[in-house]
Design a protein around this motif. Structure first.
Motif, mmCIF file in Angstrom:
data_model
loop_
_atom_site.group_PDB
_atom_site.id
_atom_site.type_symbol
_atom_site.label_atom_id
_atom_site.label_comp_id
_atom_site.label_asym_id
_atom_site.label_seq_id
_atom_site.Cartn_x
_atom_site.Cartn_y
_atom_site.Cartn_z
ATOM 1 N N GLY A 277 -11.204 18.320 31.990
ATOM 2 C CA GLY A 277 -10.754 18.428 30.618
ATOM 3 C C GLY A 277 -9.738 17.393 30.189
ATOM 4 O O GLY A 277 -8.955 17.643 29.275
ATOM 5 N N GLU A 278 -9.726 16.221 30.827
ATOM 6 C CA GLU A 278 -8.822 15.165 30.383
ATOM 7 C C GLU A 278 -9.281 14.612 29.038
ATOM 8 O O GLU A 278 -10.473 14.352 28.835
ATOM 9 N N VAL A 279 -8.351 14.411 28.123
ATOM 10 C CA VAL A 279 -8.692 13.812 26.841
ATOM 11 C C VAL A 279 -8.920 12.315 27.041
ATOM 12 O O VAL A 279 -8.110 11.626 27.656
ATOM 13 N N ILE A 280 -10.032 11.833 26.522
ATOM 14 C CA ILE A 280 -10.390 10.419 26.655
ATOM 15 C C ILE A 280 -9.612 9.615 25.619
ATOM 16 O O ILE A 280 -9.608 9.949 24.426
ATOM 17 N N MET A 281 -8.968 8.549 26.097
ATOM 18 C CA MET A 281 -8.083 7.766 25.236
ATOM 19 C C MET A 281 -8.489 6.287 25.235
ATOM 20 O O MET A 281 -9.156 5.821 26.160
ATOM 21 N N PRO A 282 -8.081 5.517 24.200
ATOM 22 C CA PRO A 282 -8.304 4.071 24.215
ATOM 23 C C PRO A 282 -7.683 3.460 25.473
ATOM 24 O O PRO A 282 -6.612 3.867 25.918
ATOM 25 N N GLY A 283 -8.383 2.491 26.058
ATOM 26 C CA GLY A 283 -7.924 1.846 27.283
ATOM 27 C C GLY A 283 -8.442 2.508 28.543
ATOM 28 O O GLY A 283 -8.191 2.014 29.648
ATOM 29 N N ASP A 284 -9.190 3.616 28.415
ATOM 30 C CA ASP A 284 -9.711 4.316 29.591
ATOM 31 C C ASP A 284 -10.981 3.639 30.120
ATOM 32 O O ASP A 284 -11.838 3.185 29.344
ATOM 33 N N LEU A 285 -11.089 3.605 31.446
ATOM 34 C CA LEU A 285 -12.329 3.204 32.114
ATOM 35 C C LEU A 285 -13.027 4.486 32.530
ATOM 36 O O LEU A 285 -12.540 5.231 33.387
ATOM 37 N N ALA A 305 -18.051 2.891 31.357
ATOM 38 C CA ALA A 305 -17.808 2.466 29.973
ATOM 39 C C ALA A 305 -16.305 2.305 29.792
ATOM 40 O O ALA A 305 -15.506 2.973 30.457
ATOM 41 N N TYR A 306 -15.929 1.412 28.885
ATOM 42 C CA TYR A 306 -14.518 1.170 28.589
ATOM 43 C C TYR A 306 -14.266 1.517 27.128
ATOM 44 O O TYR A 306 -15.026 1.120 26.237
ATOM 45 N N VAL A 307 -13.171 2.265 26.883
ATOM 46 C CA VAL A 307 -12.816 2.646 25.523
ATOM 47 C C VAL A 307 -11.879 1.581 24.955
ATOM 48 O O VAL A 307 -10.769 1.385 25.458
ATOM 49 N N LEU A 308 -12.354 0.889 23.946
ATOM 50 C CA LEU A 308 -11.583 -0.215 23.370
ATOM 51 C C LEU A 308 -10.287 0.274 22.750
ATOM 52 O O LEU A 308 -10.255 1.281 22.034
ATOM 53 N N ARG A 309 -9.197 -0.476 22.994
ATOM 54 C CA ARG A 309 -7.927 -0.216 22.323
ATOM 55 C C ARG A 309 -7.984 -0.811 20.915
ATOM 56 O O ARG A 309 -8.804 -1.704 20.651
ATOM 57 N N PRO A 310 -7.142 -0.364 20.020
ATOM 58 C CA PRO A 310 -7.093 -0.985 18.690
ATOM 59 C C PRO A 310 -6.866 -2.491 18.820
ATOM 60 O O PRO A 310 -5.948 -2.944 19.514
ATOM 61 N N GLY A 311 -7.702 -3.265 18.172
ATOM 62 C CA GLY A 311 -7.596 -4.715 18.223
ATOM 63 C C GLY A 311 -8.444 -5.355 19.297
ATOM 64 O O GLY A 311 -8.715 -6.561 19.248
ATOM 65 N N GLU A 312 -8.909 -4.570 20.295
ATOM 66 C CA GLU A 312 -9.778 -5.114 21.339
ATOM 67 C C GLU A 312 -11.220 -5.167 20.848
ATOM 68 O O GLU A 312 -11.667 -4.266 20.125
ATOM 69 N N THR A 313 -11.926 -6.187 21.268
ATOM 70 C CA THR A 313 -13.350 -6.305 20.917
ATOM 71 C C THR A 313 -14.237 -6.379 22.160
ATOM 72 O O THR A 313 -15.460 -6.386 22.047
ATOM 73 N N GLU A 314 -13.610 -6.459 23.339
ATOM 74 C CA GLU A 314 -14.392 -6.512 24.566
ATOM 75 C C GLU A 314 -13.595 -5.942 25.729
ATOM 76 O O GLU A 314 -12.384 -5.687 25.611
ATOM 77 N N VAL A 315 -14.266 -5.753 26.833
ATOM 78 C CA VAL A 315 -13.639 -5.222 28.042
ATOM 79 C C VAL A 315 -12.647 -6.245 28.576
ATOM 80 O O VAL A 315 -12.948 -7.446 28.603
ATOM 81 N N PRO A 316 -11.457 -5.836 29.003
ATOM 82 C CA PRO A 316 -10.488 -6.776 29.559
ATOM 83 C C PRO A 316 -11.069 -7.577 30.722
ATOM 84 O O PRO A 316 -11.874 -7.059 31.504
ATOM 85 N N THR A 317 -10.626 -8.827 30.822
ATOM 86 C CA THR A 317 -11.168 -9.753 31.826
ATOM 87 C C THR A 317 -11.035 -9.203 33.242
ATOM 88 O O THR A 317 -11.971 -9.311 34.046
ATOM 89 N N ALA A 318 -9.904 -8.609 33.578
ATOM 90 C CA ALA A 318 -9.695 -8.107 34.936
ATOM 91 C C ALA A 318 -10.668 -6.986 35.283
ATOM 92 O O ALA A 318 -11.159 -6.896 36.419
ATOM 93 N N ILE A 319 -10.994 -6.130 34.307
ATOM 94 C CA ILE A 319 -11.945 -5.041 34.540
ATOM 95 C C ILE A 319 -13.352 -5.604 34.696
ATOM 96 O O ILE A 319 -14.137 -5.150 35.545
ATOM 97 N N LYS A 320 -13.673 -6.610 33.885
ATOM 98 C CA LYS A 320 -14.975 -7.270 34.028
ATOM 99 C C LYS A 320 -15.132 -7.857 35.428
ATOM 100 O O LYS A 320 -16.181 -7.739 36.067
ATOM 101 N N ALA A 321 -14.076 -8.536 35.895
ATOM 102 C CA ALA A 321 -14.128 -9.169 37.218
ATOM 103 C C ALA A 321 -14.280 -8.119 38.315
ATOM 104 O O ALA A 321 -15.008 -8.328 39.300
ATOM 105 N N ALA A 322 -13.618 -6.999 38.147
ATOM 106 C CA ALA A 322 -13.746 -5.911 39.120
ATOM 107 C C ALA A 322 -15.182 -5.399 39.164
ATOM 108 O O ALA A 322 -15.738 -5.142 40.236
#
Length: 455
Positions: A277-285, A305-322
């Motif tokens: 029951g964790e609430v899903i928030m922006p920035g969550d993987l 899936a990655y939940v975009l933060r306000p102002g983000e348009t893509e998955v952060p580079t470090a998460i992509k690399a992972a």
């Protein structure tokens, strides 16, 4: 104001149309009658073309499978026609290698008062032999097999379906001279369960596609509203969606979160006790583990899936690399696939290569097909990375299918923690090469999805 309302209506209409295109209806699901026809056709093909090969490969000229209603042998359950939802009273199947070729290669009998659909001929005349065991022994004596295979096994629950009572009663009736010919049918049972025929592989890609479509739909703004939707909400959405489509699942889905907080993510909790029951928030993987059962075949898939933060348009580079490390670990594993190698050999070689490439990997891959966690070579377990005695010693054979399940641990400096890229995709091995049945995830989905005309 009227003009504003009109334009707002048009905007909402266009948005809804866009969503309908992005999340179109899943692949067509057959009617129950069409499913039954397909299941029976596949069974007839397996009995005619696959079973003789397996019996001769394992040197068993008679296979006896015994079950009682509602306590079915796992193998027998895969042999029942579509309109048999369980065994009836006591159902006994007898398969005898005739030494012939073609449709007569294996004699298929049921020690029962009636035929088992159109697949096995009923061969018990109660007026001649009132006792079912006597009728079975008569069949065995007349055919005089060299080896009588029974389903008992130390390594595989799938091949251990003969119950204590049935074994005791059968052996009490079987003459001593024939008792000496009884052997374990473990490898024959595993061969039957793990082998995928051309007819099955023709439809398996659509089953995996259907499963992929449901996974993607659940990992989208159609289901998830950040700040509102919980992981449990998504889990139960998946269960409801499966029911709405007239499908089944062989396990309860899981959805979990990794995020940039001071909590350590323990991937072992995804196998045991987990927060709910964790609430899903922006920035969550987000990570989902999901599978369906359809046309007597199973899927098992894990995606992110990655939940975009306000102002983000893509998955952060470090998460992509992972994520790329997770993909590479998949490649390292499947590059080791070679006919005859044991699951333990493949596991050891893959982990050694991953270490050379600086990937901190954990591998727990399993066969898939008639069951979700199916019979065949086990390639590691999440808590057994040095090999799995027994099922890990079984060899990789052609025309088999696997869930490539593993994870890569990767440090994310921006988060000041390690994340686990946990992946699982279904694939097939034809004896020469491995392929994913419906491809694999190579990029993390975003929530919401990127719209092509919005920048």
């Amino acid at each position: 104001m009227k003009h504003f309302a009109y334009y707002r209506y048009i905007a909402l209409l266009l948005f809804s149309l866009l969503l309908s295109q992005a999340f179109s209806q899943p692949t067509t699901v057959l009617s129950e009658r069409e499913r039954a026809r397909f299941v029976d056709e596949v069974l007839e093909d397996r009995f005619t073309n696959l079973l003789p090969q397996l019996m001769r490969r394992e040197g068993i000229d008679m296979w006896v499978i015994i079950s009682r209603e509602y306590n079915e042998d796992p193998v027998l359950k895969t042999m029942l026609p579509a309109n048999w939802l369980s065994a009836r009273r006591r159902t006994i199947m007898v398969f005898t290698d005739t030494g012939k070729e073609g449709v007569d290669a294996v004699e298929r009998l049921a020690i029962a008062r009636y035929d088992v659909g159109n697949l096995l001929k009923g061969s018990w005349d109660i007026d001649v032999r009132p006792n079912q065991w006597d009728a079975l022994v008569d069949i065995i004596q007349k055919r005089n097999p060299k080896k009588i295979g029974l389903n008992f096994s130390t390594n595989y629950a799938h091949a251990d379906g003969l119950t204590f009572t049935e074994q005791k009663e059968f052996m009490a009736k079987l003459p001593a001279s024939l008792q000496q010919r009884v052997v374990s049918a473990e490898r024959l049972a595993v061969g039957w369960l793990e082998s995928r025929t051309a007819k099955e592989m023709a439809v398996y890609p659509l089953i995996c596609r259907l499963s992929h479509q449901i996974v993607q739909e659940g990992l989208s703004e159609k289901v998830i509203q950040p700040g509102v939707t919980t992981t449990d909400d998504v889990v139960w959405w998946y269960r409801q969606r499966i029911t709405e489509l007239g499908l089944e699942t062989w396990f309860h889905p899981t959805v979990d979160v990794q995020r940039a907080d001071d909590k350590k993510f323990d991937h072992l909790r995804t196998f045991a006790k987990r927060e709910s029951g964790e609430v899903i928030m922006p920035g969550d993987l987000l990570h989902v583990d999901f599978g369906i059962t359809y046309l007597r075949l199973n899927t098992d898939q894990q995606q992110h899936a990655y939940v975009l933060r306000p102002g983000e348009t893509e998955v952060p580079t470090a998460i992509k690399a992972a994520f790329k490390q997770g993909n590479r670990l998949q490649e390292i594993l499947t590059e080791q696939f070679k006919t005859g190698k044991s699951g333990n050999q493949i596991l050891s070689e893959a982990l050694t290569q991953a270490q050379k490439e600086g990937i901190r990997g954990t591998i727990y891959t399993h066969p898939i097909g008639s069951h979700g966690h199916a019979a065949g070579p086990t390639i590691g377990m999440w808590d057994q990375q040095k090999g799995v005695p027994g099922p890990g010693d079984y060899p990789l054979l052609p025309n088999t299918a696997y869930s490539i399940e593993l994870n890569a641990a990767v440090d994310i400096p921006e988060w000041k923690k390690t994340v686990r890229i946990m992946l699982e995709e279904d694939g097939a091995f034809d004896g020469q090469s491995f392929r994913y049945i419906d491809g694999r995830q190579t990029e993390i989905y975003t929530i919401p999805r990127t719209l092509g005309y919005v920048k």
